[in-house]
Write an enzyme that holds these catalytic residues in place. Structure first.
Site, PDB file in Angstrom:
ATOM      1  N   VAL A  55       0.841  -1.213   0.000  1.00  0.00           N
ATOM      2  CA  VAL A  55       0.000   0.000   0.000  1.00  0.00           C
ATOM      3  C   VAL A  55       0.873   1.259   0.000  1.00  0.00           C
ATOM      4  O   VAL A  55       0.602   2.221  -0.736  1.00  0.00           O
ATOM      5  CB  VAL A  55      -0.976  -0.009   1.200  1.00  0.00           C
ATOM      6  CG1 VAL A  55      -1.811   1.261   1.225  1.00  0.00           C
ATOM      7  CG2 VAL A  55      -1.893  -1.226   1.140  1.00  0.00           C
ATOM      8  N   VAL A  59     -11.564   0.026   5.720  1.00  0.00           N
ATOM      9  CA  VAL A  59     -12.735  -0.817   5.420  1.00  0.00           C
ATOM     10  C   VAL A  59     -12.936  -0.887   3.907  1.00  0.00           C
ATOM     11  O   VAL A  59     -13.073   0.141   3.241  1.00  0.00           O
ATOM     12  CB  VAL A  59     -14.028  -0.251   6.063  1.00  0.00           C
ATOM     13  CG1 VAL A  59     -15.233  -1.119   5.709  1.00  0.00           C
ATOM     14  CG2 VAL A  59     -13.880  -0.144   7.573  1.00  0.00           C
ATOM     15  N   GLY A  69     -11.095  -1.513   1.319  1.00  0.00           N
ATOM     16  CA  GLY A  69     -10.045  -1.016   0.405  1.00  0.00           C
ATOM     17  C   GLY A  69     -10.414   0.191  -0.413  1.00  0.00           C
ATOM     18  O   GLY A  69     -10.510   1.304   0.098  1.00  0.00           O
ATOM     19  N   ILE A  75     -13.218   1.060  -1.892  1.00  0.00           N
ATOM     20  CA  ILE A  75     -14.606   1.555  -1.917  1.00  0.00           C
ATOM     21  C   ILE A  75     -14.736   2.712  -0.924  1.00  0.00           C
ATOM     22  O   ILE A  75     -14.457   2.535   0.262  1.00  0.00           O
ATOM     23  CB  ILE A  75     -15.619   0.445  -1.511  1.00  0.00           C
ATOM     24  CG1 ILE A  75     -15.410  -0.821  -2.341  1.00  0.00           C
ATOM     25  CG2 ILE A  75     -17.046   0.950  -1.636  1.00  0.00           C
ATOM     26  CD1 ILE A  75     -16.308  -1.991  -1.917  1.00  0.00           C
ATOM     27  N   GLU A 110      -3.817 -15.998   3.332  1.00  0.00           N
ATOM     28  CA  GLU A 110      -2.542 -16.014   4.060  1.00  0.00           C
ATOM     29  C   GLU A 110      -2.185 -17.459   4.428  1.00  0.00           C
ATOM     30  O   GLU A 110      -3.076 -18.313   4.521  1.00  0.00           O
ATOM     31  CB  GLU A 110      -2.690 -15.246   5.383  1.00  0.00           C
ATOM     32  CG  GLU A 110      -3.286 -13.873   5.262  1.00  0.00           C
ATOM     33  CD  GLU A 110      -2.225 -12.795   5.177  1.00  0.00           C
ATOM     34  OE1 GLU A 110      -1.048 -13.071   5.455  1.00  0.00           O
ATOM     35  OE2 GLU A 110      -2.613 -11.669   4.810  1.00  0.00           O
ATOM     36  N   ASP A 122     -11.324 -10.451  10.678  1.00  0.00           N
ATOM     37  CA  ASP A 122     -11.040  -9.283   9.829  1.00  0.00           C
ATOM     38  C   ASP A 122     -12.356  -8.559   9.494  1.00  0.00           C
ATOM     39  O   ASP A 122     -12.464  -7.334   9.645  1.00  0.00           O
ATOM     40  CB  ASP A 122     -10.339  -9.770   8.552  1.00  0.00           C
ATOM     41  CG  ASP A 122     -10.152  -8.684   7.515  1.00  0.00           C
ATOM     42  OD1 ASP A 122      -9.188  -7.916   7.641  1.00  0.00           O
ATOM     43  OD2 ASP A 122     -10.985  -8.582   6.589  1.00  0.00           O
ATOM     44  N   LYS A 177     -14.048  -4.590  10.523  1.00  0.00           N
ATOM     45  CA  LYS A 177     -14.611  -3.648   9.547  1.00  0.00           C
ATOM     46  C   LYS A 177     -16.074  -3.333   9.887  1.00  0.00           C
ATOM     47  O   LYS A 177     -16.517  -2.184   9.760  1.00  0.00           O
ATOM     48  CB  LYS A 177     -14.479  -4.239   8.141  1.00  0.00           C
ATOM     49  CG  LYS A 177     -13.004  -4.376   7.721  1.00  0.00           C
ATOM     50  CD  LYS A 177     -12.842  -5.233   6.478  1.00  0.00           C
ATOM     51  CE  LYS A 177     -11.386  -5.383   6.090  1.00  0.00           C
ATOM     52  NZ  LYS A 177     -11.165  -6.431   5.080  1.00  0.00           N
ATOM     53  N   GLY A 190      -5.547  -4.567  -2.248  1.00  0.00           N
ATOM     54  CA  GLY A 190      -4.669  -4.387  -3.400  1.00  0.00           C
ATOM     55  C   GLY A 190      -3.968  -3.045  -3.364  1.00  0.00           C
ATOM     56  O   GLY A 190      -4.458  -2.089  -2.770  1.00  0.00           O
TER      57      GLY A 190
HETATM   58  N1  HSE Z   1      -7.549  -9.820   4.267  1.00  0.00           N
HETATM   59  C1  HSE Z   1      -8.511  -8.886   3.778  1.00  0.00           C
HETATM   60  C2  HSE Z   1      -9.449  -9.573   2.789  1.00  0.00           C
HETATM   61  C3  HSE Z   1      -7.927  -7.697   3.085  1.00  0.00           C
HETATM   62  O1  HSE Z   1      -9.266 -10.751   2.475  1.00  0.00           O
HETATM   63  O2  HSE Z   1     -10.365  -8.914   2.347  1.00  0.00           O
HETATM   64  C4  HSE Z   1      -7.436  -6.659   4.026  1.00  0.00           C
HETATM   65  O3  HSE Z   1      -8.449  -6.128   4.818  1.00  0.00           O
END
Ligand code: HSE
Length: 434
Positions: free
Chosen positions: A16, A134, A136, A138, A192, A203, A207, A304
């Site tokens: 990023v 939150v 990416g 958007i 991952e 995750d 968000k 991304g």
């Molecule tokens: N690991 C997250 C996802 C991306 O798979 O959407 C980063 O928040």
């Protein structure tokens, strides 16, 4: 003389961070036209200054010493893209104490310590923006804070984790097993090596805590989010869901009825006709229902380099515009509503249930009797032979029930002699679109 160029200290120069520098360099002229000021990345904090970088032109700006950014009076804004709680939190608090504005992409930090960071920013007259935390690329936080400011949001449903959406989409398209698709996703770099945070819903929960706080103006915390991941979703669940007209998604749900709020992340059946059902692969989407506007949906890449970097740099543009106007630190509205959480009797939804039962006379009657006792009525039922016809598999979709009643029913079913196994139970959402 009035400042002509805003100097930025960038913390983190991974995917990023690199995108942030690329966008600032590529759009320098447009950014200057929009803000009236130039934007320059003066220093970049890295762990290893010797490591080769995609942007070698920045090598003279690299440092491993955070003080070179935090104690430099020439640096006006800190952009934090290191991630994780420590040391990012310490650096951000130090930056705010030094009167520097902060842009961060850090969902862990904002979901767990957002109130402390925002209070510190207010005390010091600084901006803190976190759009990239939150979904990416958007611009959903800006939409909630500005676009919906005149409306009353009652429901948000979010596909806010790309990894799990990729896995569930593949399972659905190919009829494949969870473990098989997870392995493939790891090989392709979509998941991952340790996928726990994504697949167990943590995750997405971070968000959803951020979205619900901004959407409902109430200080929702991570522990207020009920979380269940996708590791127990089977290809059979997905196949039966399809037969009944549903897709399975890891759905973040934030809903308020009156002032009572519920926030959850869980595998959820949604009708194939719902706009969220067409969100596949690593894409994210957030569906927002406002009392005045009705249905809206925001769709795009949730991660991304360049998508996430656009969110970060757009926040930076807001900070710089505020600097030009002299209004930094005045735009943040702290959550102003009391937090009222629903209890389980107030959490209403339809349910999808899959159970394996003895194939004997009267079994179905006993089950429907139990459901009727809890005021749960059935909308759809499929019965299939199971285990060479020795047992039967029952797949049911209920009408609306409370979570408390459904949990009671499941606890009871699990003890009944005629029940071999309660295979799965999912919420069914999105039928009424409200
Ligand atoms: N690991 C997250 C996802 C991306 O798979 O959407 C980063 O928040």
């Amino acid at each position: 003389m009035e400042k002509q160029v805003v100097k930025v200290g960038l913390m983190g120069f991974g995917t990023v961070g690199t995108g942030v520098v690329r966008i600032i360099q590529a759009h320098q002229e447009d950014l200057q036209k929009q803000t009236g000021l130039g934007i320059e990345v003066k220093k970049i904090l890295v762990q290893n200054a010797e490591k080769g970088r995609a942007l070698s032109s920045m090598s003279s700006s690299l440092t491993t010493d955070p003080s070179e950014l935090l104690d430099d009076p020439d640096i006006d804004v800190i952009v934090e893209v290191i991630g994780g709680i420590s040391p990012a939190k310490e650096y951000i608090l130090r930056a705010l104490e030094a009167g520097k504005h902060v842009v961060t992409a850090n969902k862990d930090l904002m979901a767990l310590h957002g109130a402390e960071i925002l209070n510190k920013a207010q005390e010091n007259g600084c901006d803190v923006f976190y759009e990239a935390s939150v979904a990416g690329g958007i611009p959903i936080l800006r939409a909630l804070v500005e676009g919906f400011s005149s409306d009353r949001i009652t429901k948000m449903m979010g596909i806010v984790n790309g990894t799990t959406n990729y896995i569930l989409s593949k399972m659905s398209q190919e009829g494949a097993d969870y473990a098989e698709v997870l392995k493939e996703a790891q090989e392709l770099g979509y998941a991952e090596a340790d996928p726990t945070s994504d697949v167990e819903g943590f995750d997405a929960a971070r968000k959803m805590a951020i979205l619900a706080t901004l959407g409902f103006h109430s200080p929702l915390k991570l522990e207020d989010v009920d979380v269940k991941g996708i590791s127990s979703v089977s290809k059979e669940d997905i196949a039966y869901g399809k037969q009944l007209g549903y897709d399975v998604k890891l759905m973040g749900l934030a809903r308020r009825d009156g002032e009572a709020i519920e926030v959850s992340v869980q595998p959820t059946m949604i009708p194939k006709s719902h706009p969220l059902a067409s969100v596949n692969g690593v894409f994210n989407a957030v569906y927002v229902y406002g009392e005045a506007v009705g249905e809206t949906m925001f769709y795009g890449p949730g991660a991304g380099e360049m998508p996430t970097a656009t969110a970060v740099v757009s926040d930076l543009v807001t900070v710089v515009k505020n600097m030009k106007l002299g209004v930094n630190g005045r735009g943040t509205v702290a959550p102003y509503k009391e937090k009222i959480l629903k209890d389980d009797s107030q959490k209403l939804s339809k349910y999808f249930l899959r159970i394996v039962v003895a194939d004997k006379r009267g079994v179905l009657a006993q089950i429907t009797h139990l459901l009727a006792d809890k005021n749960i009525s059935l909308e759809q039922v499929i019965q299939q032979p199971y285990n060479n016809g020795e047992q039967a598999e029952l797949i049911m979709v209920t009408h609306s029930s409370s979570k408390r009643d459904m949990d009671d029913v499941i606890a009871y079913l699990e003890q009944m002699d005629i029940i071999s196994e309660v295979k799965s139970c999912y919420r069914v959402e999105g039928g009424d679109r409200l």
